[in-house]
Write an enzyme that holds these catalytic residues in place. Structure first.
Site, mmCIF file in Angstrom:
data_model
loop_
_atom_site.group_PDB
_atom_site.id
_atom_site.type_symbol
_atom_site.label_atom_id
_atom_site.label_comp_id
_atom_site.label_asym_id
_atom_site.label_seq_id
_atom_site.Cartn_x
_atom_site.Cartn_y
_atom_site.Cartn_z
ATOM 1 N N HIS A 138 0.839 -1.200 0.000
ATOM 2 C CA HIS A 138 0.000 0.000 0.000
ATOM 3 C C HIS A 138 0.877 1.254 0.000
ATOM 4 O O HIS A 138 0.650 2.189 -0.785
ATOM 5 C CB HIS A 138 -0.905 -0.033 1.242
ATOM 6 C CG HIS A 138 -1.748 1.175 1.459
ATOM 7 N ND1 HIS A 138 -3.125 1.171 1.299
ATOM 8 C CD2 HIS A 138 -1.436 2.449 1.834
ATOM 9 C CE1 HIS A 138 -3.604 2.370 1.568
ATOM 10 N NE2 HIS A 138 -2.594 3.161 1.899
ATOM 11 N N GLU A 139 1.875 1.267 0.874
ATOM 12 C CA GLU A 139 2.741 2.455 0.979
ATOM 13 C C GLU A 139 3.640 2.595 -0.248
ATOM 14 O O GLU A 139 3.919 3.724 -0.689
ATOM 15 C CB GLU A 139 3.580 2.392 2.257
ATOM 16 C CG GLU A 139 2.760 2.369 3.541
ATOM 17 C CD GLU A 139 1.786 3.533 3.652
ATOM 18 O OE1 GLU A 139 2.122 4.641 3.186
ATOM 19 O OE2 GLU A 139 0.678 3.332 4.203
ATOM 20 N N HIS A 142 1.646 4.402 -2.730
ATOM 21 C CA HIS A 142 1.664 5.855 -2.515
ATOM 22 C C HIS A 142 2.917 6.475 -3.133
ATOM 23 O O HIS A 142 2.855 7.531 -3.783
ATOM 24 C CB HIS A 142 1.641 6.172 -1.015
ATOM 25 C CG HIS A 142 0.279 6.164 -0.393
ATOM 26 N ND1 HIS A 142 -0.795 6.851 -0.919
ATOM 27 C CD2 HIS A 142 -0.184 5.562 0.736
ATOM 28 C CE1 HIS A 142 -1.859 6.677 -0.145
ATOM 29 N NE2 HIS A 142 -1.518 5.892 0.863
ATOM 30 N N GLU A 189 -6.487 6.468 -0.943
ATOM 31 C CA GLU A 189 -6.315 5.329 -0.033
ATOM 32 C C GLU A 189 -6.901 4.061 -0.636
ATOM 33 O O GLU A 189 -6.333 2.973 -0.507
ATOM 34 C CB GLU A 189 -6.972 5.632 1.319
ATOM 35 C CG GLU A 189 -6.266 6.700 2.129
ATOM 36 C CD GLU A 189 -4.819 6.351 2.404
ATOM 37 O OE1 GLU A 189 -4.523 5.179 2.728
ATOM 38 O OE2 GLU A 189 -3.958 7.244 2.299
#
Length: 361
Positions: A138-139, A142, A189
């Site tokens: 997930h990061e 980003h 997100e």
């Protein structure tokens, strides 16, 4: 799946996505904004100068001094996870990953020129290996989408709003922009939840991790299927008043609520888009420069239109009625907020709404 330089092989093989574009996992509302901003020549440079008051070098030195930098000798499993996620999503420069002592459960990707990933000790202790792999992915998502650059806008605008709060119209305009940016961030997100799924390739682990964010570590007392049913209950929301309350609760948030994230990720995992990515039919980076802004805005508009049509939320149902020209909207509003029964007179003896006019859901 990892590169040959890693000291430890992963627990199982995962599919790799060479040259994958972030457009493959970005939510339509997130993707349309990112494509438009990337078309603005020099935008990133201007934004970085505006954000220069917060030194990226200073942030990096602070974490270097106060947190633990993962390596082959420190948190080696996390070190391998971030390298593995970067390999699967084809990110050449692997972000540094730090663990900071903090009981709060959190993860973040910060920095613009060279993003770093920070996990709190509370998060590391809460999640198992596969759940952590989804969070790390997930990061990394980003970092690849460049969200750190664009999130700086929120900080700038928030500072401006604080300074001009005494100017009613000026502050109102800034707050409208902040509200719009928060909606964008909520969609960002959802984008990176998808990146985490692509990196970990374990839907159950991704959903378990999100469920733990809501209910803590006692997994034996929780159930993913029941949590998905809870998400559906939240979506239906009872009556119009609940729909209004949900809207008021979500507007200040920069992250979607946990039940919404689980439901949205499950839905995407069952989509043709996800199956196409797994089959290797995904957007490539060499097409990013030619991505059409108008096409992306249309995709975002189509998404919102579909969401409105499919939503079981009573407030959205009312908006559908307004758009459809239903003449009984006033009766619905009156009955909902006065507590009048369907078919009974409401207020001053006026004819009440019929059973067909009762709020849906």
């Amino acid at each position: 799946m990892t590169d040959t330089n890693q000291a430890k092989s992963p627990s199982r093989r995962r599919q790799r996505f060479p040259e994958i574009s972030t457009r493959a996992w970005e939510h339509p509302a997130d993707r349309s904004a990112l494509v438009a901003l990337r078309k603005l020549t020099g935008f990133d440079d201007v934004l970085k100068k505006l954000a220069g008051l917060v030194s990226e070098r200073s942030i990096r030195l602070m974490f270097l001094a106060t947190a633990v930098k993962t390596s082959e000798r420190q948190f080696p499993e996390l070190y391998n996870m971030v390298r593995d996620a970067a390999y699967i999503l084809d990110l050449e420069k692997v972000p540094d990953l730090y663990v900071t002592q903090d009981p709060a459960v959190n993860a973040m990707c910060i920095g613009m020129d060279t993003p770093i990933i920070v996990l709190t000790s509370g998060l590391v202790e809460l999640l198992d290996e596969e759940e952590l792999r989804a969070v790390v992915g997930h990061e990394v998502g980003h970092a690849m989408s460049g969200h750190a650059v664009y999130r700086t806008m929120l900080l700038i605008l928030t500072n401006i709003a604080t300074r001009i709060a005494w100017i009613p119209l000026g502050n109102l305009a800034i707050m409208a922009l902040i509200t719009a940016l928060k909606e964008w961030f909520r969609k960002a997100e959802l984008s990176c939840d998808r990146a985490g799924l692509l990196a970990g390739q374990d839907l159950q682990a991704s959903m378990r991790g999100l469920m733990k964010l809501a209910g803590g570590h006692n997994l034996g007392e929780m159930n993913v299927d029941a949590f998905l049913e809870q998400a559906e209950e939240y979506e239906k929301a009872g009556d119009l008043r609940d729909g209004v309350l949900k809207l008021l609760q979500v507007l200040p948030q920069t992250h979607p609520f946990a039940v919404v994230r689980v439901a949205q990720l499950k839905k995407w995992s069952e989509s043709d888009e996800y199956r196409s990515v797994l089959a290797g039919a995904y957007p490539r980076r060499d097409g990013d420069a030619n991505a059409s802004v108008s096409d992306q805005w249309k995709a975002a508009a189509d998404h919102y239109s579909t969401s409105v049509k499919e939503s079981k939320d009573p407030l959205i149902g009312l908006l559908r009625d307004v758009a459809g020209g239903v003449g009984t909207v006033g009766g619905k509003l009156r009955d909902t907020f006065t507590g009048a029964r369907s078919g009974a007179p409401a207020g001053g003896g006026e004819p009440g709404a019929t059973a067909d006019d009762a709020p849906r859901g």
